[in-house]
Design a protein around this motif. Structure first.
Motif, mmCIF file in Angstrom:
data_model
loop_
_atom_site.group_PDB
_atom_site.id
_atom_site.type_symbol
_atom_site.label_atom_id
_atom_site.label_comp_id
_atom_site.label_asym_id
_atom_site.label_seq_id
_atom_site.Cartn_x
_atom_site.Cartn_y
_atom_site.Cartn_z
ATOM 1 N N MET A 1 0.450 -1.315 0.249
ATOM 2 C CA MET A 1 0.330 -0.247 0.493
ATOM 3 C C MET A 1 1.050 1.597 0.129
ATOM 4 O O MET A 1 0.510 2.010 -0.475
ATOM 5 C CB MET A 1 -1.215 0.095 1.701
ATOM 6 N N ARG A 4 2.286 2.021 -3.547
ATOM 7 C CA ARG A 4 1.190 2.248 -4.530
ATOM 8 C C ARG A 4 0.700 4.105 -3.858
ATOM 9 O O ARG A 4 0.618 4.908 -4.841
ATOM 10 C CB ARG A 4 -0.261 1.677 -4.272
ATOM 11 N N ASP A 39 -4.085 -3.058 -10.530
ATOM 12 C CA ASP A 39 -3.347 -5.159 -9.443
ATOM 13 C C ASP A 39 -2.622 -5.983 -10.682
ATOM 14 O O ASP A 39 -2.864 -6.270 -11.623
ATOM 15 C CB ASP A 39 -4.289 -5.790 -8.828
ATOM 16 N N LYS A 60 -14.432 -1.772 -2.821
ATOM 17 C CA LYS A 60 -13.040 -1.343 -1.311
ATOM 18 C C LYS A 60 -13.473 0.204 -0.931
ATOM 19 O O LYS A 60 -13.171 0.330 0.498
ATOM 20 C CB LYS A 60 -12.678 -1.201 -1.650
ATOM 21 N N ASN A 183 -6.170 2.823 5.611
ATOM 22 C CA ASN A 183 -6.498 1.297 5.834
ATOM 23 C C ASN A 183 -5.817 1.256 5.106
ATOM 24 O O ASN A 183 -6.137 -0.020 4.413
ATOM 25 C CB ASN A 183 -8.036 1.089 4.925
ATOM 26 N N GLN A 185 -4.136 -1.728 6.498
ATOM 27 C CA GLN A 185 -4.280 -2.965 6.866
ATOM 28 C C GLN A 185 -5.185 -3.709 5.840
ATOM 29 O O GLN A 185 -5.428 -4.895 5.424
ATOM 30 C CB GLN A 185 -5.133 -3.283 7.963
ATOM 31 N N GLU A 186 -6.206 -3.021 4.556
ATOM 32 C CA GLU A 186 -6.767 -3.699 4.154
ATOM 33 C C GLU A 186 -5.448 -3.962 2.998
ATOM 34 O O GLU A 186 -4.400 -3.370 2.475
ATOM 35 C CB GLU A 186 -7.103 -2.332 2.619
ATOM 36 N N ASN A 187 -6.386 -5.285 2.448
ATOM 37 C CA ASN A 187 -5.588 -5.782 0.887
ATOM 38 C C ASN A 187 -5.500 -4.750 -0.662
ATOM 39 O O ASN A 187 -6.838 -5.113 -1.222
ATOM 40 C CB ASN A 187 -5.538 -7.105 0.358
ATOM 41 N N TRP A 188 -4.752 -3.655 -0.696
ATOM 42 C CA TRP A 188 -5.163 -3.221 -1.992
ATOM 43 C C TRP A 188 -4.218 -3.850 -3.168
ATOM 44 O O TRP A 188 -3.939 -3.223 -4.141
ATOM 45 C CB TRP A 188 -3.923 -2.256 -2.308
ATOM 46 N N GLY A 189 -3.805 -5.340 -3.311
ATOM 47 C CA GLY A 189 -3.372 -6.261 -4.208
ATOM 48 C C GLY A 189 -2.082 -5.572 -4.479
ATOM 49 O O GLY A 189 -1.120 -4.788 -3.481
ATOM 50 N N ARG A 190 -0.986 -6.316 -4.769
ATOM 51 C CA ARG A 190 0.243 -6.408 -5.426
ATOM 52 C C ARG A 190 0.884 -5.349 -6.563
ATOM 53 O O ARG A 190 0.312 -5.929 -7.302
ATOM 54 C CB ARG A 190 0.946 -7.706 -5.212
#
Length: 200
Positions: A1, A4, A39, A60, A183, A185-190
């Protein structure tokens, strides 16, 4: 994150330095958007559609937007640039499909009216993800026109859509980045292009 957000902020900053060059501003802001949402799956052999990726990202963000900053930002601008863009047939993909002779798009006017009704319903129900999806469908057509050479730089034709597109991205992207930073802790992708340390 962190990567990004860092990349997105860098491109937002570059866009702000463009002054009145709306074409460049729009493109730099679109790069910032890509930095925030793209992503690694999009670069794999079996690709998701761009629109599906948008929806996932917007869903999201909307779920995390408890203060409704996205909805309020779009609603406050709905009578201005957002509304004009959504009412502009020149950034509606079926319009171009029809005018480029692709079969099955003779009904583009009906689709255009149906899309307008869908956006109005999404606004009434407070469905930010759906509003963003419709809006970014239009912005994506504009992005394609610029990136693929379908427009002249600083052209006098259809200037309003580029200016409005840049303005819309300019006020939404900082909200997206803020929500991501709030946020982590959210999975924002790699990110597909991570920073590689070649020293070792």
């Amino acid at each position: 994150m962190g990567l990004r957000v860092h990349r997105a902020i860098s491109w937002i900053g570059r866009a702000e330095a463009c002054g009145t060059d709306d074409d460049a501003r729009f493109l730099f802001l679109w790069i910032a958007f890509n930095a925030a949402y793209a992503d690694e799956r999009e670069f794999q052999v079996v690709q998701q559609g761009e629109r599906a990726s948008f929806l996932e990202f917007f869903g999201k963000l909307a779920a995390l937007d408890t203060d409704r900053r996205i909805y309020d930002a779009v609603w406050q601008r709905f009578s201005g640039p957002v509304r004009l863009l959504l009412e502009n047939r020149y950034v509606f993909n079926p319009f171009w499909q029809h005018h480029n002779g692709i079969e099955g798009f003779e009904d583009w006017k009906d689709r255009f009216r149906a899309a307008a009704r869908g956006v109005a319903q999404a606004f009434q129900s407070g469905d930010s993800a759906r509003v963003l999806s419709a809006l970014f469908d239009r912005l994506y057509v504009l992005r394609n026109q610029l990136v693929h050479g379908g427009a002249t730089w600083n052209s006098g034709v259809n200037r309003s859509q580029v200016r409005d597109g840049a303005e819309i991205l300019g006020f939404l992207l900082p909200i997206f980045v803020d929500l991501m930073m709030e946020n982590p802790q959210e999975n924002w992708g790699r990110p597909f292009y991570p920073v590689i340390d070649d020293r070792g």
